[in-house]
Design a protein around this motif. Structure first.
Motif, PDB file in Angstrom:
ATOM      1  N   GLU A   1       0.812  -1.218   0.000  1.00 26.34           N
ATOM      2  CA  GLU A   1       0.000   0.000   0.000  1.00 26.34           C
ATOM      3  C   GLU A   1       0.851   1.276   0.000  1.00 26.34           C
ATOM      4  N   GLY A   2       2.176   1.129  -0.139  1.00 25.13           N
ATOM      5  CA  GLY A   2       3.049   2.292  -0.238  1.00 25.13           C
ATOM      6  C   GLY A   2       3.597   2.813   1.075  1.00 25.13           C
ATOM      7  N   ILE A   3       3.507   2.013   2.125  1.00 26.82           N
ATOM      8  CA  ILE A   3       3.991   2.413   3.446  1.00 26.82           C
ATOM      9  C   ILE A   3       5.187   1.526   3.773  1.00 26.82           C
ATOM     10  N   THR A   4       6.371   2.114   3.876  1.00 24.60           N
ATOM     11  CA  THR A   4       7.592   1.333   4.033  1.00 24.60           C
ATOM     12  C   THR A   4       8.230   1.555   5.402  1.00 24.60           C
ATOM     13  N   PRO A   5       8.954   0.539   5.898  1.00 21.99           N
ATOM     14  CA  PRO A   5       9.633   0.685   7.189  1.00 21.99           C
ATOM     15  C   PRO A   5      10.692   1.782   7.128  1.00 21.99           C
ATOM     16  N   ILE A   6      10.863   2.489   8.231  1.00 20.15           N
ATOM     17  CA  ILE A   6      11.932   3.470   8.359  1.00 20.15           C
ATOM     18  C   ILE A   6      13.164   2.702   8.825  1.00 20.15           C
ATOM     19  N   GLU A   7      14.228   2.793   8.050  1.00 16.06           N
ATOM     20  CA  GLU A   7      15.439   2.039   8.341  1.00 16.06           C
ATOM     21  C   GLU A   7      15.967   2.344   9.742  1.00 16.06           C
ATOM     22  N   GLY A   8      16.280   1.292  10.492  1.00 14.52           N
ATOM     23  CA  GLY A   8      16.837   1.436  11.823  1.00 14.52           C
ATOM     24  C   GLY A   8      15.814   1.633  12.922  1.00 14.52           C
ATOM     25  N   GLU A   9      14.533   1.653  12.573  1.00 15.48           N
ATOM     26  CA  GLU A   9      13.470   1.843  13.568  1.00 15.48           C
ATOM     27  C   GLU A   9      12.545   0.634  13.587  1.00 15.48           C
ATOM     28  N   VAL A  10      11.999   0.335  14.732  1.00 16.04           N
ATOM     29  CA  VAL A  10      11.077  -0.786  14.880  1.00 16.04           C
ATOM     30  C   VAL A  10       9.644  -0.245  14.882  1.00 16.04           C
ATOM     31  N   PHE A  11       8.814  -0.796  14.016  1.00 23.12           N
ATOM     32  CA  PHE A  11       7.411  -0.402  13.902  1.00 23.12           C
ATOM     33  C   PHE A  11       7.240   1.099  13.634  1.00 23.12           C
ATOM     34  N   ALA A  12       8.130   1.644  12.827  1.00 19.37           N
ATOM     35  CA  ALA A  12       8.019   3.022  12.349  1.00 19.37           C
ATOM     36  C   ALA A  12       8.035   2.969  10.827  1.00 19.37           C
ATOM     37  N   TYR A  13       7.110   3.685  10.202  1.00 19.82           N
ATOM     38  CA  TYR A  13       6.926   3.582   8.759  1.00 19.82           C
ATOM     39  C   TYR A  13       6.740   4.960   8.158  1.00 19.82           C
ATOM     40  N   GLU A  14       6.941   5.047   6.850  1.00 16.19           N
ATOM     41  CA  GLU A  14       6.744   6.300   6.147  1.00 16.19           C
ATOM     42  C   GLU A  14       6.150   6.040   4.774  1.00 16.19           C
ATOM     43  N   GLY A  15       5.553   7.068   4.232  1.00 12.66           N
ATOM     44  CA  GLY A  15       4.978   7.006   2.899  1.00 12.66           C
ATOM     45  C   GLY A  15       4.698   8.416   2.432  1.00 12.66           C
ATOM     46  N   ASP A  16       4.129   8.529   1.259  1.00 14.89           N
ATOM     47  CA  ASP A  16       3.781   9.832   0.703  1.00 14.89           C
ATOM     48  C   ASP A  16       2.300   9.849   0.370  1.00 14.89           C
ATOM     49  N   THR A  17       1.711  11.044   0.447  1.00 19.52           N
ATOM     50  CA  THR A  17       0.306  11.196   0.091  1.00 19.52           C
ATOM     51  C   THR A  17       0.119  12.479  -0.703  1.00 19.52           C
ATOM     52  N   THR A  18      -0.864  12.456  -1.562  1.00 16.90           N
ATOM     53  CA  THR A  18      -1.236  13.655  -2.324  1.00 16.90           C
ATOM     54  C   THR A  18      -2.691  14.002  -2.060  1.00 16.90           C
ATOM     55  N   THR A  19      -3.322  13.292  -1.119  1.00 11.74           N
ATOM     56  CA  THR A  19      -4.735  13.510  -0.842  1.00 11.74           C
ATOM     57  C   THR A  19      -4.936  14.393   0.388  1.00 11.74           C
ATOM     58  N   HIS A  20      -6.168  14.801   0.608  1.00  8.17           N
ATOM     59  CA  HIS A  20      -6.570  15.627   1.740  1.00  8.17           C
ATOM     60  C   HIS A  20      -6.303  14.875   3.049  1.00  8.17           C
ATOM     61  N   LEU A  21      -6.119  15.595   4.141  1.00 12.25           N
ATOM     62  CA  LEU A  21      -5.832  14.987   5.447  1.00 12.25           C
ATOM     63  C   LEU A  21      -6.864  13.939   5.848  1.00 12.25           C
ATOM     64  N   PHE A  22      -8.144  14.231   5.655  1.00 16.08           N
ATOM     65  CA  PHE A  22      -9.186  13.297   6.076  1.00 16.08           C
ATOM     66  C   PHE A  22      -9.147  12.011   5.256  1.00 16.08           C
ATOM     67  N   SER A  23      -8.875  12.144   3.971  1.00 19.62           N
ATOM     68  CA  SER A  23      -8.758  10.962   3.115  1.00 19.62           C
ATOM     69  C   SER A  23      -7.534  10.138   3.496  1.00 19.62           C
ATOM     70  N   THR A  24      -6.438  10.824   3.799  1.00 29.19           N
ATOM     71  CA  THR A  24      -5.211  10.127   4.201  1.00 29.19           C
ATOM     72  C   THR A  24      -5.435   9.382   5.510  1.00 29.19           C
ATOM     73  N   ARG A  25      -6.092  10.030   6.462  1.00 30.43           N
ATOM     74  CA  ARG A  25      -6.368   9.380   7.746  1.00 30.43           C
ATOM     75  C   ARG A  25      -7.211   8.128   7.538  1.00 30.43           C
ATOM     76  N   ALA A  26      -8.264   8.226   6.765  1.00 31.23           N
ATOM     77  CA  ALA A  26      -9.133   7.070   6.506  1.00 31.23           C
ATOM     78  C   ALA A  26      -8.351   5.949   5.827  1.00 31.23           C
ATOM     79  N   PHE A  27      -7.514   6.303   4.864  1.00 30.93           N
ATOM     80  CA  PHE A  27      -6.708   5.313   4.162  1.00 30.93           C
ATOM     81  C   PHE A  27      -5.754   4.610   5.125  1.00 30.93           C
ATOM     82  N   MET A  28      -5.047   5.386   5.951  1.00 34.08           N
ATOM     83  CA  MET A  28      -4.087   4.804   6.896  1.00 34.08           C
ATOM     84  C   MET A  28      -4.776   3.846   7.864  1.00 34.08           C
ATOM     85  N   LEU A  29      -5.906   4.254   8.406  1.00 36.11           N
ATOM     86  CA  LEU A  29      -6.615   3.389   9.353  1.00 36.11           C
ATOM     87  C   LEU A  29      -7.083   2.103   8.680  1.00 36.11           C
ATOM     88  N   GLU A  30      -7.564   2.202   7.457  1.00 37.80           N
ATOM     89  CA  GLU A  30      -8.032   1.025   6.731  1.00 37.80           C
ATOM     90  C   GLU A  30      -6.877   0.064   6.418  1.00 37.80           C
TER      91      GLU A  30
END
Length: 96
Positions: free
Chosen positions: A25-54
């Motif tokens: 889904e485009g969310i990748t681990p942050i190197e050297g961290e445990v259970f920390a991830y990063e990704g990019d979004t181009t959508t509105h905050l509310f859409s991003t929040r809903a996507f992340m939770l899903e």
């Protein structure tokens, strides 16, 4: 915008399956961290929040887990913290 995600999960049965789902889904681990991830979004905050939770809910259910808390940030905007409610079978906002 950059999305940063921190996950606190207990009893995760299969971390490989969990992270494979996030990566798909485009969310990748942050190197050297445990259970920390990063990704990019181009959508509105509310859409991003809903996507992340899903995405997280599906990944956790595929992997098996006991409990999970998350917090994430979209760009410079910290979002609410969430706890997965086994009773309601969904993430619920919690005070930090």
């Amino acid at each position: 915008m950059k999305v940063i995600l921190i996950v606190e999960v207990e009893g995760l049965k299969d971390q490989v399956v969990f992270e494979k789902h996030l990566k798909k889904e485009g969310i990748t681990p942050i190197e050297g961290e445990v259970f920390a991830y990063e990704g990019d979004t181009t959508t509105h905050l509310f859409s991003t929040r809903a996507f992340m939770l899903e995405v997280l809910e599906k990944g956790l259910k595929k992997s098996g887990f006991e409990s999970c808390k998350i917090i994430f940030q979209v760009g410079e905007n910290p979002m609410e913290a969430y706890l997965f409610s086994q009773e309601n079978d969904t993430f619920e906002s919690v005070a930090v």
